[in-house]
Write a protein that holds these residues in place. Structure first.
Motif, PDB file in Angstrom:
ATOM      1  N   ASP A  34       0.650  -1.343   0.074  1.00  0.00           N
ATOM      2  CA  ASP A  34       0.167  -0.329  -0.240  1.00  0.00           C
ATOM      3  C   ASP A  34       0.920   1.215   0.069  1.00  0.00           C
ATOM      4  OD1 ASP A  34      -2.216   1.123   0.201  1.00  0.00           O
ATOM      5  OD2 ASP A  34      -1.391   2.350   2.566  1.00  0.00           O
ATOM      6  N   GLN A  35       1.918   1.391   1.192  1.00  0.00           N
ATOM      7  CA  GLN A  35       2.828   2.265   1.180  1.00  0.00           C
ATOM      8  C   GLN A  35       3.504   2.610  -0.397  1.00  0.00           C
ATOM      9  OE1 GLN A  35       4.616   1.178   4.676  1.00  0.00           O
ATOM     10  NE2 GLN A  35       4.147   2.843   5.148  1.00  0.00           N
ATOM     11  N   ALA A  36       3.824   1.229  -1.132  1.00  0.00           N
ATOM     12  CA  ALA A  36       4.709   1.411  -2.179  1.00  0.00           C
ATOM     13  C   ALA A  36       3.530   1.940  -3.609  1.00  0.00           C
ATOM     14  CB  ALA A  36       4.996   0.241  -2.678  1.00  0.00           C
ATOM     15  N   ASN A  37       2.792   0.936  -3.283  1.00  0.00           N
ATOM     16  CA  ASN A  37       1.228   2.573  -4.365  1.00  0.00           C
ATOM     17  C   ASN A  37       1.073   3.525  -4.300  1.00  0.00           C
ATOM     18  OD1 ASN A  37       1.332  -0.141  -5.757  1.00  0.00           O
ATOM     19  ND2 ASN A  37      -0.329  -1.122  -4.423  1.00  0.00           N
ATOM     20  N   LYS A  38       0.880   4.333  -3.342  1.00  0.00           N
ATOM     21  CA  LYS A  38       0.922   5.157  -2.742  1.00  0.00           C
ATOM     22  C   LYS A  38       2.276   6.620  -3.049  1.00  0.00           C
ATOM     23  CE  LYS A  38      -1.469   5.254   1.113  1.00  0.00           C
ATOM     24  NZ  LYS A  38      -2.521   5.337   2.912  1.00  0.00           N
ATOM     25  N   VAL A  39       3.420   5.651  -3.075  1.00  0.00           N
ATOM     26  CA  VAL A  39       4.568   6.729  -3.384  1.00  0.00           C
ATOM     27  C   VAL A  39       4.181   6.535  -4.592  1.00  0.00           C
ATOM     28  CG1 VAL A  39       6.877   6.467  -3.898  1.00  0.00           C
ATOM     29  CG2 VAL A  39       5.952   5.926  -1.390  1.00  0.00           C
ATOM     30  N   LEU A  40       4.091   5.452  -5.620  1.00  0.00           N
ATOM     31  CA  LEU A  40       4.550   5.345  -7.309  1.00  0.00           C
ATOM     32  C   LEU A  40       2.835   6.212  -7.925  1.00  0.00           C
ATOM     33  CD1 LEU A  40       4.814   1.603  -7.348  1.00  0.00           C
ATOM     34  CD2 LEU A  40       6.720   4.054  -8.204  1.00  0.00           C
ATOM     35  N   LYS A  41       1.994   6.600  -6.843  1.00  0.00           N
ATOM     36  CA  LYS A  41       1.041   7.268  -7.671  1.00  0.00           C
ATOM     37  C   LYS A  41       1.302   8.601  -7.071  1.00  0.00           C
ATOM     38  CE  LYS A  41      -3.659   8.131  -6.604  1.00  0.00           C
ATOM     39  NZ  LYS A  41      -4.859   7.704  -6.168  1.00  0.00           N
ATOM     40  N   LYS A  42       1.827   9.367  -5.884  1.00  0.00           N
ATOM     41  CA  LYS A  42       2.621  10.743  -5.602  1.00  0.00           C
ATOM     42  C   LYS A  42       3.404  10.863  -6.633  1.00  0.00           C
ATOM     43  CE  LYS A  42       1.426  12.622  -2.535  1.00  0.00           C
ATOM     44  NZ  LYS A  42       0.318  14.118  -2.866  1.00  0.00           N
ATOM     45  N   LEU A  43       4.577   9.998  -6.725  1.00  0.00           N
ATOM     46  CA  LEU A  43       5.579  10.455  -8.141  1.00  0.00           C
ATOM     47  C   LEU A  43       4.902  10.778  -9.686  1.00  0.00           C
ATOM     48  CD1 LEU A  43       8.114  10.441  -8.987  1.00  0.00           C
ATOM     49  CD2 LEU A  43       8.535   8.038  -9.503  1.00  0.00           C
ATOM     50  N   ASP A  44       3.608  10.178 -10.005  1.00  0.00           N
ATOM     51  CA  ASP A  44       3.086   9.901 -11.449  1.00  0.00           C
ATOM     52  C   ASP A  44       2.916  11.597 -10.741  1.00  0.00           C
ATOM     53  OD1 ASP A  44       3.457   7.885 -12.742  1.00  0.00           O
ATOM     54  OD2 ASP A  44       1.631   7.596 -12.018  1.00  0.00           O
ATOM     55  N   GLU A  45       2.312  12.417  -9.890  1.00  0.00           N
ATOM     56  CA  GLU A  45       1.459  13.391  -9.283  1.00  0.00           C
ATOM     57  C   GLU A  45       2.676  14.046  -9.639  1.00  0.00           C
ATOM     58  OE1 GLU A  45       0.529  15.666  -5.649  1.00  0.00           O
ATOM     59  OE2 GLU A  45      -0.485  14.548  -5.849  1.00  0.00           O
ATOM     60  N   VAL A  46       3.835  14.533  -8.830  1.00  0.00           N
ATOM     61  CA  VAL A  46       5.112  14.815  -9.149  1.00  0.00           C
ATOM     62  C   VAL A  46       5.660  15.346 -10.608  1.00  0.00           C
ATOM     63  CG1 VAL A  46       7.211  15.797  -8.281  1.00  0.00           C
ATOM     64  CG2 VAL A  46       5.033  14.611  -6.355  1.00  0.00           C
ATOM     65  N   SER A  47       5.420  14.403 -11.409  1.00  0.00           N
ATOM     66  CA  SER A  47       5.893  14.177 -12.022  1.00  0.00           C
ATOM     67  C   SER A  47       5.375  15.546 -13.305  1.00  0.00           C
ATOM     68  CB  SER A  47       6.046  13.084 -13.276  1.00  0.00           C
ATOM     69  OG  SER A  47       6.797  12.400 -12.360  1.00  0.00           O
ATOM     70  N   LYS A  48       4.493  15.709 -13.410  1.00  0.00           N
ATOM     71  CA  LYS A  48       3.944  16.426 -13.691  1.00  0.00           C
ATOM     72  C   LYS A  48       4.204  18.167 -13.673  1.00  0.00           C
ATOM     73  CE  LYS A  48      -0.400  13.769 -15.142  1.00  0.00           C
ATOM     74  NZ  LYS A  48      -0.454  12.533 -14.038  1.00  0.00           N
ATOM     75  N   PHE A  49       3.689  17.642 -12.188  1.00  0.00           N
ATOM     76  CA  PHE A  49       4.216  19.351 -11.061  1.00  0.00           C
ATOM     77  C   PHE A  49       5.734  19.419 -12.056  1.00  0.00           C
ATOM     78  CE2 PHE A  49       7.285  20.920  -8.607  1.00  0.00           C
ATOM     79  CZ  PHE A  49       6.537  22.158  -7.965  1.00  0.00           C
ATOM     80  N   ASN A  50       6.360  19.000 -11.931  1.00  0.00           N
ATOM     81  CA  ASN A  50       7.602  19.227 -12.194  1.00  0.00           C
ATOM     82  C   ASN A  50       7.857  19.497 -13.705  1.00  0.00           C
ATOM     83  OD1 ASN A  50       9.636  18.425  -9.967  1.00  0.00           O
ATOM     84  ND2 ASN A  50      10.047  16.006 -10.779  1.00  0.00           N
ATOM     85  N   ASP A  51       7.099  18.516 -14.456  1.00  0.00           N
ATOM     86  CA  ASP A  51       6.695  19.413 -16.427  1.00  0.00           C
ATOM     87  C   ASP A  51       7.168  20.795 -16.205  1.00  0.00           C
ATOM     88  OD1 ASP A  51       8.478  16.781 -16.594  1.00  0.00           O
ATOM     89  OD2 ASP A  51       5.750  16.223 -17.625  1.00  0.00           O
ATOM     90  N   SER A  84      12.659   9.515   2.679  1.00  0.00           N
ATOM     91  CA  SER A  84      14.102   9.795   1.821  1.00  0.00           C
ATOM     92  C   SER A  84      13.310   8.844   0.480  1.00  0.00           C
ATOM     93  CB  SER A  84      14.366   8.638   2.675  1.00  0.00           C
ATOM     94  OG  SER A  84      14.113   7.625   2.544  1.00  0.00           O
ATOM     95  N   TYR A  85      11.722   8.803   1.239  1.00  0.00           N
ATOM     96  CA  TYR A  85      11.300   8.441  -0.717  1.00  0.00           C
ATOM     97  C   TYR A  85      10.490   8.957  -1.581  1.00  0.00           C
ATOM     98  CZ  TYR A  85      11.921   3.415   1.125  1.00  0.00           C
ATOM     99  OH  TYR A  85      12.549   2.035   1.473  1.00  0.00           O
ATOM    100  N   VAL A  86      10.628  10.949  -0.555  1.00  0.00           N
ATOM    101  CA  VAL A  86       9.856  11.895  -1.699  1.00  0.00           C
ATOM    102  C   VAL A  86      11.101  12.845  -2.438  1.00  0.00           C
ATOM    103  CG1 VAL A  86       7.180  11.087  -0.884  1.00  0.00           C
ATOM    104  CG2 VAL A  86       8.886  12.519   0.158  1.00  0.00           C
ATOM    105  N   SER A  87      11.832  12.665  -1.003  1.00  0.00           N
ATOM    106  CA  SER A  87      13.023  13.959  -0.939  1.00  0.00           C
ATOM    107  C   SER A  87      13.379  14.069  -2.783  1.00  0.00           C
ATOM    108  CB  SER A  87      13.839  13.363   0.011  1.00  0.00           C
ATOM    109  OG  SER A  87      14.891  13.084   0.140  1.00  0.00           O
ATOM    110  N   MET A  88      13.496  12.998  -3.822  1.00  0.00           N
ATOM    111  CA  MET A  88      14.267  13.929  -4.193  1.00  0.00           C
ATOM    112  C   MET A  88      13.186  13.912  -5.709  1.00  0.00           C
ATOM    113  SD  MET A  88      17.800  13.747  -4.446  1.00  0.00           S
ATOM    114  CE  MET A  88      17.918  14.228  -5.973  1.00  0.00           C
ATOM    115  N   MET A  89      12.141  13.847  -5.506  1.00  0.00           N
ATOM    116  CA  MET A  89      10.816  13.503  -6.477  1.00  0.00           C
ATOM    117  C   MET A  89      10.965  15.320  -7.227  1.00  0.00           C
ATOM    118  SD  MET A  89       7.179  11.792  -5.191  1.00  0.00           S
ATOM    119  CE  MET A  89       7.522   9.793  -4.509  1.00  0.00           C
ATOM    120  N   VAL A  90      10.626  16.531  -6.657  1.00  0.00           N
ATOM    121  CA  VAL A  90      10.904  17.277  -7.090  1.00  0.00           C
ATOM    122  C   VAL A  90      12.087  17.854  -7.140  1.00  0.00           C
ATOM    123  CG1 VAL A  90      10.383  19.986  -6.887  1.00  0.00           C
ATOM    124  CG2 VAL A  90       9.134  18.044  -5.550  1.00  0.00           C
TER     125      VAL A  90
END
Length: 93
Positions: A34-51, A84-90
């Protein structure tokens, strides 16, 4: 001058690294499925933010990045996910 192609490649490399880290964490039970899925979903969201950052002036990018990083830390803590799993997303390009 910034090379958009190189920036996209760097972003993809960063995303791939985070995905691999999440997979390893799930495999070694550091993260639940569940945590891994949440991180991957958040990663997709943050990728759009980065773009979206590339169309903004540098000063505005900086403010948005600071706010997004705080939001991600708070989100991770509320979901019992190590920050640490979200610190490098942005990333700024």
């Amino acid at each position: 001058k910034n090379d958009p192609k190189a920036a996209k490649e760097l972003a993809k490399s960063n995303i791939d690294r985070i995905k691999e880290r999440v997979k390893q964490a799930q495999d070694n039970k550091s993260l639940t499925k569940d945590q891994a899925n949440k991180v991957l979903k958040k990663l997709d969201e943050v990728s759009k933010f980065n773009d979206s950052l590339s169309s903004k002036p540098a000063a505005e990018q900086g403010k948005l990045i600071v706010a997004k990083r705080k939001e991600l830390r708070d989100w991770a803590k509320s979901n019992d996910i190590p920050t640490s799993y979200v610190s490098m997303m942005v990333m700024r390009f």
